[in-house]
Design a protein around this motif. Sequence first.
Motif, PDB file in Angstrom:
ATOM      1  N   HIS A   1      60.665 -21.637  46.373  1.00  0.00           N
ATOM      2  CA  HIS A   1      59.342 -21.315  45.829  1.00  0.00           C
ATOM      3  C   HIS A   1      58.355 -21.169  46.983  1.00  0.00           C
ATOM      4  O   HIS A   1      58.731 -21.144  48.134  1.00  0.00           O
TER       5      HIS A   1
ATOM      6  N   ALA B   1      60.157 -34.931  44.146  1.00  0.00           N
ATOM      7  CA  ALA B   1      60.788 -34.364  42.954  1.00  0.00           C
ATOM      8  C   ALA B   1      62.224 -33.948  43.246  1.00  0.00           C
ATOM      9  O   ALA B   1      63.093 -34.027  42.386  1.00  0.00           O
TER      10      ALA B   1
ATOM     11  N   PRO C   1      58.129 -28.332  43.367  1.00  0.00           N
ATOM     12  CA  PRO C   1      59.237 -28.856  42.578  1.00  0.00           C
ATOM     13  C   PRO C   1      59.700 -27.834  41.545  1.00  0.00           C
ATOM     14  O   PRO C   1      58.928 -26.990  41.127  1.00  0.00           O
ATOM     15  N   ASP C   2      60.958 -27.946  41.165  1.00  0.00           N
ATOM     16  CA  ASP C   2      61.519 -26.992  40.219  1.00  0.00           C
ATOM     17  C   ASP C   2      61.123 -27.428  38.814  1.00  0.00           C
ATOM     18  O   ASP C   2      61.881 -28.072  38.117  1.00  0.00           O
ATOM     19  N   MET C   3      59.895 -27.108  38.424  1.00  0.00           N
ATOM     20  CA  MET C   3      59.448 -27.457  37.078  1.00  0.00           C
ATOM     21  C   MET C   3      58.800 -26.234  36.457  1.00  0.00           C
ATOM     22  O   MET C   3      58.358 -25.340  37.162  1.00  0.00           O
TER      23      MET C   3
ATOM     24  N   GLN D   1      55.173 -36.518  39.022  1.00  0.00           N
ATOM     25  CA  GLN D   1      55.700 -36.335  40.382  1.00  0.00           C
ATOM     26  C   GLN D   1      54.630 -35.825  41.326  1.00  0.00           C
ATOM     27  O   GLN D   1      54.837 -35.775  42.530  1.00  0.00           O
TER      28      GLN D   1
END
Lengths: 413, 260
Positions: free
Chosen positions: A7, A221, A354-356, A380
């Motif tokens: 990202h 995270a 973070p992968d959210m 997080q």
Amino acid sequence: MNIVIRHGLPLPVAGALPDGEFVPTRVPRIGLAGADYAGIRPEILVEAGQAVASGTPLFRDRKRPDIVVTSPSSGRIEKIEIGPQRRLSLLTIIPEGEDAVRSDLAAAGTPAGLRALMQKAGLWPALRSRPFDRIPAPDAEPAAVFVTAIDTRPHAPDPAVVLGGLEDSFARGVSALRLLTQGQVYVCQGDGVDLVEPQDRVSVVRFTGFHPAGLPGTHIARLHPATSSAPVWHINYQDVAALGQLLARGTADFSRSISLAGPGTQQPLLLRVPIGADLHALSRPQLTPGPKRILSGAILDGREAQFLSRYHLQASVVARVEPRARNWLIAALGRASAPAAFVPTAAVDRALGPDMPAVPLLRALSIGDADRAAQLGCLQLGEDDLALATYATGGETDFGARLRAVLDMLEAA
Amino acid sequence: MRGVWHRDTVSWIIVSAMLPVVVAASLDLGFATMQRFGVALAVISFWQGVFLFTRAQPLSPIALVTAFAVAVLASGTTEMWQIVLAASFGTVIGEQIFGGWGRNVVNAGVVTLAFLYFAFPEVLHTGTGPLVAIAAGFGALLLLVMGVLSWRIAVAATMGLVLATFALGQDPAAPFLEGSLVFGLVFLIGDPVASASTRMGRWAYGALAGALVAIFGWADAGIDAPQAVVFATLLASLFAPLFDAAAVAVATRKWRGGHA
């Protein structure tokens, strides 16, 4: 371990930092803003005019008196401003002399001894705990400690350069942090040689990628998600080196190696100044013509302030854009009842480290839906993690402030 | 420091992606297109003005996009009062009462067109030719590069369309020569606001929308008619929140239960 963060966004910031030394610079005034210690309700321990040494306690938390904030420099208290609800607004010190408080290192090798040392010496506020991103309680136990030795913000000083010559202090500080936790100590760094030797319960993790790759929220995270029952602490690399020096010499060094950069300066500078250094005085000879905003922190997530914040390792100068005087009718029509909604573009998807799910999280934050935001992983995150989201949505909504409001709601629940 | 992706900037990006289609459609459908566009734009601007004064909702350039979508896909409507009625319904019920563009659930153009097709079924709407399809393709490229059109939706919708066409025993290349279908695929199905917003949700949304276009096109309205793509978008965007909820449930497994 190597982790590539896919990202993130490349930020269009002109100019590069110079190579070379961080120049030790004297400042005419040092200021500690209450806004930096938002979780603390202070009890002031000094009075105006009093002489203080570097390390003299200035104020402590009323409820948890072990959390002490100490003077970053030897000098004389200039003034103490108390704001609403008897909270500290600003405390300023005129630096003079070289006095420093010596700490007793006899018990520093034990977990309880190290805690007491860090609390007395004023290094405890360097730690912050997630969820909620606040200074941890004096007796709390983290599930893991993250040392953030990477900084991907625009114009941030390179941690590897700052730590050049401080390797021993940094390594000593990292080793000592193991006494605070039963879990792992993660040293998160950029590409390059290991900043410390991996040892028992210390792992070195390399992060590469665009901006949020260097934020503790991204690291936490990814490696050890924080929960209310198992909080995770993080600390920046300069405070770890300061801890190492405290353990070696008995005196804490509250200096910061910072960069002073941004489109409003003639040339970027590398400086070594105390925490709370007067940024107006430091930047004045460097300003380009025109009105300016001086930020403690990066262009992206900095806050307009006269004094360098406890948690910032850089200062930025940007042009102050005054709103154009417009016809009263057009101005009135443009004043919306609610900020314009953001449109989910690819930039928004890439804005969180973070992968959210970014879009549902930002939507939950913008309407202040705390339960939904917690479900989506906002525990997080800290305010700095959302600076890029604010940027990627055109700056219409300050998502960092929205996150803080939601976190306060969750903390009070 | 603020990036360029403000709501209004994004809508201007969509407007500029539409410019090649404007030229192509004027050549293909003639002057009547511009007439319909003008009427629809006037009606939508009027309602935006009403909501500006009553609810302090700022104007949005997305009115240009909605009006043009109506002008191209309602090619058969000769009566202007029909457009006035449908555009009023579409922009008020589809967009403005939710708080303006960015907070809507379905695309205002889709609501307008569905209203026209349902309320006035006797009007025959014809599709447009390959020229519009090519122009919409250029627009899609711009939107993909700017990150406004999600590549996941674009790929999933194309795959859904091709596979469903194949399953129905038709020529998979035929839909891509239909101007109104490709236009709808790019500007209606690919609308960033009314489509799904999670990674898995976008794959599912795109595939469903593409498959529905093929089913409606081949089995009902005819692949050259604009109805297929409009009804497919309407249905798919109503399913988008469901896909998102499922994707979020899967993606947040690791945080769940964290806050006791």
